[in-house]
Design an enzyme around this catalytic site. Structure first.
Site, PDB file in Angstrom:
ATOM      1  N   ASP A  85       1.116 -10.582  -4.231  1.00  0.00           N
ATOM      2  CA  ASP A  85       1.310  -9.142  -4.159  1.00  0.00           C
ATOM      3  C   ASP A  85       0.632  -8.526  -5.371  1.00  0.00           C
ATOM      4  O   ASP A  85       0.181  -9.244  -6.264  1.00  0.00           O
ATOM      5  CB  ASP A  85       2.813  -8.821  -4.155  1.00  0.00           C
ATOM      6  CG  ASP A  85       3.119  -7.461  -3.518  1.00  0.00           C
ATOM      7  OD1 ASP A  85       2.175  -6.679  -3.265  1.00  0.00           O
ATOM      8  OD2 ASP A  85       4.296  -7.185  -3.291  1.00  0.00           O
ATOM      9  N   ASP A 131       2.188  -3.052 -10.229  1.00  0.00           N
ATOM     10  CA  ASP A 131       2.098  -1.595 -10.324  1.00  0.00           C
ATOM     11  C   ASP A 131       1.468  -1.178 -11.645  1.00  0.00           C
ATOM     12  O   ASP A 131       0.644  -0.270 -11.672  1.00  0.00           O
ATOM     13  CB  ASP A 131       3.481  -0.964 -10.165  1.00  0.00           C
ATOM     14  CG  ASP A 131       4.060  -1.228  -8.781  1.00  0.00           C
ATOM     15  OD1 ASP A 131       3.309  -1.121  -7.798  1.00  0.00           O
ATOM     16  OD2 ASP A 131       5.246  -1.563  -8.691  1.00  0.00           O
ATOM     17  N   GLY A 139       9.119   1.023  -5.034  1.00  0.00           N
ATOM     18  CA  GLY A 139       8.993   1.503  -3.662  1.00  0.00           C
ATOM     19  C   GLY A 139       9.984   0.908  -2.690  1.00  0.00           C
ATOM     20  O   GLY A 139      10.862   0.141  -3.040  1.00  0.00           O
ATOM     21  N   GLU A 174      10.395  -7.720  -0.863  1.00  0.00           N
ATOM     22  CA  GLU A 174       9.456  -8.423  -1.738  1.00  0.00           C
ATOM     23  C   GLU A 174      10.182  -9.409  -2.644  1.00  0.00           C
ATOM     24  O   GLU A 174       9.729 -10.538  -2.829  1.00  0.00           O
ATOM     25  CB  GLU A 174       8.678  -7.427  -2.598  1.00  0.00           C
ATOM     26  CG  GLU A 174       7.697  -6.587  -1.829  1.00  0.00           C
ATOM     27  CD  GLU A 174       7.057  -5.502  -2.676  1.00  0.00           C
ATOM     28  OE1 GLU A 174       7.361  -5.394  -3.882  1.00  0.00           O
ATOM     29  OE2 GLU A 174       6.243  -4.759  -2.132  1.00  0.00           O
ATOM     30  N   LYS A 178       6.581  -4.576 -11.305  1.00  0.00           N
ATOM     31  CA  LYS A 178       6.332  -5.031  -9.944  1.00  0.00           C
ATOM     32  C   LYS A 178       7.517  -4.646  -9.096  1.00  0.00           C
ATOM     33  O   LYS A 178       8.645  -4.784  -9.512  1.00  0.00           O
ATOM     34  CB  LYS A 178       6.156  -6.563  -9.966  1.00  0.00           C
ATOM     35  CG  LYS A 178       6.123  -7.234  -8.657  1.00  0.00           C
ATOM     36  CD  LYS A 178       4.783  -7.019  -7.998  1.00  0.00           C
ATOM     37  CE  LYS A 178       4.919  -6.970  -6.517  1.00  0.00           C
ATOM     38  NZ  LYS A 178       5.170  -5.696  -5.925  1.00  0.00           N
ATOM     39  N   GLY A 179       7.278  -4.166  -7.915  1.00  0.00           N
ATOM     40  CA  GLY A 179       8.378  -3.926  -6.996  1.00  0.00           C
ATOM     41  C   GLY A 179       8.863  -2.500  -6.949  1.00  0.00           C
ATOM     42  O   GLY A 179      10.032  -2.252  -6.713  1.00  0.00           O
ATOM     43  N   LYS A 217      -4.776  -0.940 -12.910  1.00  0.00           N
ATOM     44  CA  LYS A 217      -3.352  -1.198 -13.178  1.00  0.00           C
ATOM     45  C   LYS A 217      -3.046  -1.381 -14.662  1.00  0.00           C
ATOM     46  O   LYS A 217      -1.889  -1.391 -15.048  1.00  0.00           O
ATOM     47  CB  LYS A 217      -2.887  -2.452 -12.420  1.00  0.00           C
ATOM     48  CG  LYS A 217      -3.110  -2.365 -10.928  1.00  0.00           C
ATOM     49  CD  LYS A 217      -2.366  -1.209 -10.309  1.00  0.00           C
ATOM     50  CE  LYS A 217      -2.603  -1.170  -8.815  1.00  0.00           C
ATOM     51  NZ  LYS A 217      -1.768  -0.212  -8.151  1.00  0.00           N
TER      52      LYS A 217
END
Length: 75
Positions: free
Chosen positions: A23, A26, A39, A45, A36-37, A63
């Site tokens: 993945d 962010d 949303g 996820e 990360k993660g 990023k």
């Protein structure tokens, strides 16, 4: 368009355990700490990430930030 439209079979984590997961991050800072993660899919996820033995996080230049939380609030 769904996976079924392309003739691809879908499974749940109860049906099969993936070998790996990938993945995107962010945000990533200079120390390689990351967010990360963010949303709506965060729970899904995390469940997949915990069920695999290897996780790969993809990062492109957009990023990178000097401090986490610069582009998005820190969860």
């Amino acid at each position: 368009m769904s996976c079924k439209a392309f003739g691809l079979q879908t499974l749940t984590l109860m049906d099969a355990k993936p070998d790996w997961y990938f993945d995107g991050a962010d945000e990533v800072d200079n120390d390689k700490s990351l967010i990360k993660g963010r949303g709506g899919a965060m729970t899904r996820e995390k469940l997949v990430m915990k069920s695999v033995s290897k996780t790969y996080i993809l990062v492109d230049q957009s990023k990178f930030v000097t401090n986490l939380g610069k582009k998005f609030p820190v969860p």
